[in-house]
Design a protein around this motif. Structure first.
Motif, short mmCIF file in Angstrom:
data_model
loop_
_atom_site.label_atom_id
_atom_site.label_comp_id
_atom_site.label_asym_id
_atom_site.label_seq_id
_atom_site.Cartn_x
_atom_site.Cartn_y
_atom_site.Cartn_z
N PHE A 1 0.82 -1.20 0.00
CA PHE A 1 0.00 0.00 0.00
C PHE A 1 0.86 1.26 0.00
CE2 PHE A 1 -3.43 -2.84 0.74
CZ PHE A 1 -4.61 -2.14 0.46
N SER A 2 2.05 1.19 0.61
CA SER A 2 2.96 2.33 0.55
C SER A 2 3.41 2.59 -0.87
CB SER A 2 4.19 2.07 1.44
OG SER A 2 3.83 1.97 2.80
N ASN A 3 3.69 1.51 -1.61
CA ASN A 3 4.07 1.66 -3.01
C ASN A 3 2.92 2.27 -3.81
OD1 ASN A 3 5.81 0.99 -5.43
ND2 ASN A 3 3.99 -0.22 -5.91
N PHE A 4 1.69 1.82 -3.52
CA PHE A 4 0.52 2.41 -4.19
C PHE A 4 0.44 3.91 -3.89
CE2 PHE A 4 -3.85 3.89 -4.04
CZ PHE A 4 -4.32 3.53 -5.28
N TRP A 5 0.64 4.28 -2.64
CA TRP A 5 0.58 5.69 -2.24
C TRP A 5 1.61 6.51 -3.01
CZ3 TRP A 5 -2.13 8.82 1.25
CH2 TRP A 5 -1.56 10.05 1.53
N ILE A 6 2.84 5.99 -3.09
CA ILE A 6 3.92 6.71 -3.78
C ILE A 6 3.61 6.87 -5.26
CG2 ILE A 6 6.34 6.57 -4.47
CD1 ILE A 6 6.87 5.18 -1.76
N GLN A 7 3.15 5.75 -5.89
CA GLN A 7 2.87 5.80 -7.31
C GLN A 7 1.68 6.72 -7.63
OE1 GLN A 7 4.89 4.39 -9.55
NE2 GLN A 7 6.13 3.62 -7.86
N LYS B 1 4.23 10.30 -7.21
CA LYS B 1 4.67 10.35 -8.60
C LYS B 1 3.53 10.60 -9.58
CE LYS B 1 8.62 7.26 -7.83
NZ LYS B 1 9.28 6.00 -8.27
N GLY B 2 2.30 10.34 -9.14
CA GLY B 2 1.14 10.59 -9.99
C GLY B 2 1.00 9.64 -11.15
N LYS B 3 1.70 8.48 -11.10
CA LYS B 3 1.68 7.56 -12.23
C LYS B 3 0.37 6.80 -12.36
CE LYS B 3 6.67 6.70 -12.39
NZ LYS B 3 7.73 5.69 -12.28
N ARG B 4 -0.35 6.64 -11.25
CA ARG B 4 -1.57 5.83 -11.29
C ARG B 4 -2.83 6.68 -11.41
NH1 ARG B 4 -1.42 0.72 -10.35
NH2 ARG B 4 -3.60 0.76 -9.75
N LEU B 5 -2.66 8.01 -11.50
CA LEU B 5 -3.83 8.85 -11.64
C LEU B 5 -4.41 8.73 -13.04
CD1 LEU B 5 -2.66 12.07 -9.78
CD2 LEU B 5 -4.16 10.29 -8.93
N PRO B 6 -5.72 8.71 -13.17
CA PRO B 6 -6.35 8.60 -14.49
C PRO B 6 -5.99 9.77 -15.38
CG PRO B 6 -7.93 8.18 -12.74
CD PRO B 6 -6.70 8.72 -12.10
N LYS B 7 -6.04 9.54 -16.70
CA LYS B 7 -5.71 10.59 -17.65
C LYS B 7 -6.67 11.76 -17.57
CE LYS B 7 -3.61 7.37 -20.93
NZ LYS B 7 -3.68 6.82 -22.29
N HIS B 8 -7.90 11.50 -17.15
CA HIS B 8 -8.90 12.55 -17.07
C HIS B 8 -8.87 13.28 -15.74
CE1 HIS B 8 -10.49 9.63 -20.00
NE2 HIS B 8 -10.88 10.70 -20.64
N ASP B 9 -7.89 12.94 -14.89
CA ASP B 9 -7.89 13.50 -13.55
C ASP B 9 -7.71 15.01 -13.57
OD1 ASP B 9 -8.14 13.42 -10.88
OD2 ASP B 9 -6.48 12.03 -10.53
N ILE B 10 -8.02 15.61 -12.45
CA ILE B 10 -7.92 17.06 -12.35
C ILE B 10 -6.48 17.50 -12.46
CG2 ILE B 10 -8.31 19.01 -10.80
CD1 ILE B 10 -10.60 17.49 -9.60
N LYS B 11 -6.22 18.50 -13.27
CA LYS B 11 -4.90 19.06 -13.40
C LYS B 11 -4.81 20.32 -12.54
CE LYS B 11 -4.20 17.42 -18.12
NZ LYS B 11 -3.95 17.81 -19.52
#
Length: 319
Positions: free
Chosen positions: A255-261, A265-275
């Motif tokens: 879960f820590s890795n999930f938090w970091i990503q 790092k924002g790697k797992r955020l959806p493409k439509h996410d808020i900028k």
């Protein structure tokens, strides 16, 4: 060769009979507790469906909406989790337990049987929660079906079947009570998310859900760690405490890795996410909608859509 295979099979059956014979007989009349085979078949069918059958069935179909079903499902789990926490508290944690070395009450007393019942109910809730992934498959939210998600949903009920079978109660049940507490918050959040965009303003605490999960694993590991510093402890199944400690630590890392990503790092955020631009939240493609059981700022159950400002102005100019 065949003789060796027969001997190996015979030894395996002996081990199986030995393991089943050592289970708590107070659970023998509870559903799915007579043998680990039905539970294992359920989990294998779950894995087969979410990894192979389901995606192929849905490949050429439109995603199901399932909004009402998800609202009912999530808030039902909220109520169930509240009840489980209350029963754990009344069965020992708020009455007779010391929160340190608490042995399993193996008697037939009303309180001991109450602990047996809630321990089974907690395990059964893990079977119900397999529906989380089923909803993802039917709604074609394949991005949410991660290794962490599937491993957690399949590993937890399989290991807890053995935990409940041998040790329904005592200090080993602490992490079940904590997990149910977390699920009260988590499924309440999911229920609001499934209800639609009008509840968007109440969902600002998305990222804190992972923080709550991390806190859970820290508490579970710390509680189990006490055992290693006690001069003596009469808890009957130390192996379960070892497994709980490893479980808490392992999932804390995942879960820590999930938090970091996702949030560093924002790697797992959806493409439509808020900028975020100049400290002001703007909508990518004019979309800011909810996904249901896992928040994804894309489409709300495939329904609500908003045009962005530039597209709207372009149409006005053409008109």
């Amino acid at each position: 060769m065949f003789q060796g295979i027969r001997e190996l099979g015979s030894h395996a059956m002996d081990i199986y009979d030995y393991l089943v014979a050592g289970t708590d007989q107070r659970l023998k009349d509870y559903p799915l507790m007579q043998s680990p085979i039905p539970m294992s078949i359920i989990l294998l069918c779950y894995l087969l469906f979410v990894l192979y059958i389901g995606p192929r069935i849905m490949a050429n179909r439109k995603p199901f909406q399932l909004k009402e079903a998800m609202i009912v499902y999530n808030f039902t789990l909220v109520a169930l989790s509240v009840y489980i926490v209350y029963e754990f508290m009344m069965s020992g944690w708020a009455t007779t337990y010391t929160w340190r070395c608490d042995a399993i009450d193996t008697s037939e007393s009303p309180q001991a049987l109450r602990m047996v019942q809630v321990a089974w109910l907690f395990w059964f809730s893990k079977i119900v929660e397999l529906m989380d992934t089923i909803f993802f498959v039917l709604r074609k939210k394949h991005g949410q079906i991660t290794f962490l998600h599937i491993f957690h949903h399949s590993f937890m009920p399989w290991t807890w079947w053995w935990g409940v079978s041998y040790a329904p109660g005592g200090m080993g049940s602490f992490h079940a009570m904590v997990n149910s507490t977390v699920h009260v918050i988590m499924y309440f959040y999911y229920g609001l998310a499934a209800a639609g965009p009008r509840f968007q303003k109440f969902l600002w605490w998305k990222k804190y859900m992972t923080a709550i999960q991390l806190t859970q694993f820290v508490l579970v590991s710390l509680h189990a760690t006490q055992y290693y510093f006690m001069d003596s402890c009469d808890y009957q199944f130390p192996m379960i405490l070892h497994l709980i400690w490893m479980y808490g630590t392992f999932f804390f890392v995942l879960f820590s890795n999930f938090w970091i990503q996702a949030y560093v790092k924002g790697k797992r955020l959806p493409k439509h996410d808020i900028k975020q631009q100049n400290g002001t939240a703007v909508y990518a493609n004019g979309k800011h909608q909810e996904n249901g059981n896992s928040i994804n700022h894309g489409a709300t159950n495939g329904s609500t859509r908003h045009e962005n400002g530039s597209s709207h102005m372009g149409k006005m100019k053409k008109a």
